[in-house]
Write a protein that holds these residues in place. Structure first.
Motif, PDB file in Angstrom:
ATOM      1  N   ILE A   3     -10.959   4.331   0.939  1.00 47.19           N
ATOM      2  CA  ILE A   3     -10.485   2.948   1.032  1.00 47.19           C
ATOM      3  C   ILE A   3     -10.638   2.482   2.471  1.00 47.19           C
ATOM      4  CG2 ILE A   3      -8.864   3.202  -0.884  1.00 47.19           C
ATOM      5  CD1 ILE A   3      -6.600   3.298   1.252  1.00 47.19           C
ATOM      6  N   LYS A   4     -10.702   1.181   2.651  1.00 49.07           N
ATOM      7  CA  LYS A   4     -10.780   0.599   3.995  1.00 49.07           C
ATOM      8  C   LYS A   4      -9.386   0.538   4.610  1.00 49.07           C
ATOM      9  CE  LYS A   4     -14.716  -2.426   3.142  1.00 49.07           C
ATOM     10  NZ  LYS A   4     -15.202  -3.812   3.229  1.00 49.07           N
ATOM     11  N   SER A   5      -9.340   0.615   5.928  1.00 51.56           N
ATOM     12  CA  SER A   5      -8.077   0.460   6.644  1.00 51.56           C
ATOM     13  C   SER A   5      -7.658  -1.009   6.691  1.00 51.56           C
ATOM     14  CB  SER A   5      -8.206   0.968   8.080  1.00 51.56           C
ATOM     15  OG  SER A   5      -8.439   2.351   8.094  1.00 51.56           O
ATOM     16  N   GLN A   6      -8.644  -1.894   6.791  1.00 54.30           N
ATOM     17  CA  GLN A   6      -8.366  -3.318   6.893  1.00 54.30           C
ATOM     18  C   GLN A   6      -7.514  -3.771   5.716  1.00 54.30           C
ATOM     19  OE1 GLN A   6      -9.634  -4.485   9.690  1.00 54.30           O
ATOM     20  NE2 GLN A   6      -8.644  -6.462   9.489  1.00 54.30           N
ATOM     21  N   LEU A  96      10.992   2.224   6.842  1.00 49.18           N
ATOM     22  CA  LEU A  96       9.648   1.941   7.324  1.00 49.18           C
ATOM     23  C   LEU A  96       8.748   1.966   6.097  1.00 49.18           C
ATOM     24  CD1 LEU A  96       7.714   1.597   9.779  1.00 49.18           C
ATOM     25  CD2 LEU A  96       7.460   4.089   9.751  1.00 49.18           C
ATOM     26  N   LYS A  97       8.000   0.913   5.878  1.00 44.89           N
ATOM     27  CA  LYS A  97       7.145   0.808   4.688  1.00 44.89           C
ATOM     28  C   LYS A  97       5.709   0.546   5.136  1.00 44.89           C
ATOM     29  CE  LYS A  97       7.329  -2.991   2.118  1.00 44.89           C
ATOM     30  NZ  LYS A  97       7.676  -3.988   1.084  1.00 44.89           N
ATOM     31  N   ILE A  98       4.795   1.384   4.662  1.00 45.53           N
ATOM     32  CA  ILE A  98       3.365   1.209   4.935  1.00 45.53           C
ATOM     33  C   ILE A  98       2.697   0.896   3.607  1.00 45.53           C
ATOM     34  CG2 ILE A  98       1.250   2.301   5.773  1.00 45.53           C
ATOM     35  CD1 ILE A  98       3.151   4.209   7.394  1.00 45.53           C
ATOM     36  N   THR A  99       2.033  -0.240   3.540  1.00 46.19           N
ATOM     37  CA  THR A  99       1.296  -0.622   2.340  1.00 46.19           C
ATOM     38  C   THR A  99      -0.185  -0.522   2.674  1.00 46.19           C
ATOM     39  OG1 THR A  99       3.065  -2.132   1.699  1.00 46.19           O
ATOM     40  CG2 THR A  99       0.940  -2.392   0.578  1.00 46.19           C
ATOM     41  N   TRP A 100      -0.855   0.431   2.036  1.00 48.25           N
ATOM     42  CA  TRP A 100      -2.278   0.656   2.283  1.00 48.25           C
ATOM     43  C   TRP A 100      -3.106  -0.426   1.596  1.00 48.25           C
ATOM     44  CZ3 TRP A 100      -2.664   4.087   5.997  1.00 48.25           C
ATOM     45  CH2 TRP A 100      -1.646   5.033   6.144  1.00 48.25           C
ATOM     46  N   SER A 101      -4.324  -0.586   2.021  1.00 48.27           N
ATOM     47  CA  SER A 101      -5.194  -1.628   1.459  1.00 48.27           C
ATOM     48  C   SER A 101      -5.420  -1.436  -0.042  1.00 48.27           C
ATOM     49  CB  SER A 101      -6.537  -1.658   2.193  1.00 48.27           C
ATOM     50  OG  SER A 101      -7.224  -0.427   2.013  1.00 48.27           O
ATOM     51  N   SER A 102      -5.197  -0.239  -0.537  1.00 54.17           N
ATOM     52  CA  SER A 102      -5.337   0.055  -1.969  1.00 54.17           C
ATOM     53  C   SER A 102      -4.151  -0.468  -2.778  1.00 54.17           C
ATOM     54  CB  SER A 102      -5.440   1.566  -2.171  1.00 54.17           C
ATOM     55  OG  SER A 102      -4.246   2.195  -1.726  1.00 54.17           O
ATOM     56  N   GLY A 103      -3.072  -0.850  -2.079  1.00 55.06           N
ATOM     57  CA  GLY A 103      -1.842  -1.264  -2.748  1.00 55.06           C
ATOM     58  C   GLY A 103      -0.809  -0.163  -2.825  1.00 55.06           C
ATOM     59  N   ASP A 104      -1.196   1.085  -2.516  1.00 53.52           N
ATOM     60  CA  ASP A 104      -0.235   2.183  -2.496  1.00 53.52           C
ATOM     61  C   ASP A 104       0.772   1.955  -1.371  1.00 53.52           C
ATOM     62  OD1 ASP A 104      -1.283   4.015  -4.562  1.00 53.52           O
ATOM     63  OD2 ASP A 104      -3.027   4.129  -3.246  1.00 53.52           O
TER      64      ASP A 104
END
Length: 140
Positions: A3-6, A96-104
C-alpha cells in the motif's frame, strides 16, 4: 500487495485514555504529518535454561510496544498539534490512532513524551513528537 504511505493519518484523543474508552473518545487529526515511525519495542526474553538443557532455552515475555515517533510541518494553530502539546504538558495517556491509506486502523494508549518545533536558515519549520506506548495495540 503493498500500500502507499500517502493518505495515512494520525489522530490523538482529546480525552484521558484511562477515563475514556477508545470507542467513546473524540479525536483531533494531527495536521501535515510527513513521517510515522516504526514502534521500537519488543518482548523480553525469559531464560528458562536448566542443567539438562542441550542449548539455551527461552520463553517470550510480555510485549513492550515501546516508543513511536511522528514528524511533519509545524502548524501553530493546528488542533491536533495543539492537543499533542497539551497532552505532553498534563502527562495524561491519550489514544493514539493511525489510519493507514488502506483504511486499516491501529490504536493504542500513549504518553506524549515530546512535542517540539525547530527552524533553520532556508528551511521549513518542522515539528516532531514522540510517544511511549502503554498496553496492547488495537486494530479496526
Amino acid at each position: 500487495m503493498a500500500i502507499k504511505s500517502q493518505g495515512t493519518t494520525v489522530h490523538i484523543s482529546n480525552e484521558d485514555a484511562d477515563a475514556t474508552a477508545y470507542g467513546s473518545a473524540t479525536f483531533a487529526k494531527v495536521g501535515e504529518v510527513d513521517n510515522v515511525g516504526e514502534p521500537s519495542g519488543e518482548a523480553a526474553d525469559i531464560d528458562v535454561t536448566h542443567l539438562e538443557s542441550e542449548a539455551k532455552e527461552y520463553l517470550i515475555g510480555l510485549p513492550d510496544n515501546g516508543n513511536i515517533a511522528i514528524s511533519g510541518n509545524f502548524v501553530p494553530d493546528d488542533t491536533g498539534q495543539l492537543e499533542l502539546r497539551d497532552a505532553k504538558d498534563v502527562q495524561e495517556r491519550r489514544w493514539l490512532k493511525i489510519t493507514w491509506s488502506s483504511g486499516d486502523v491501529w490504536y493504542i494508549k500513549a504518553l506524549v513524551k515530546k512535542y517540539a518545533a525547530s527552524a533553520a536558515v532556508d528551511g521549513k519549520t518542522p515539528f516532531s513528537s514522540s510517544f511511549r506506548t502503554s498496553g496492547a495495540w488495537g486494530y479496526a
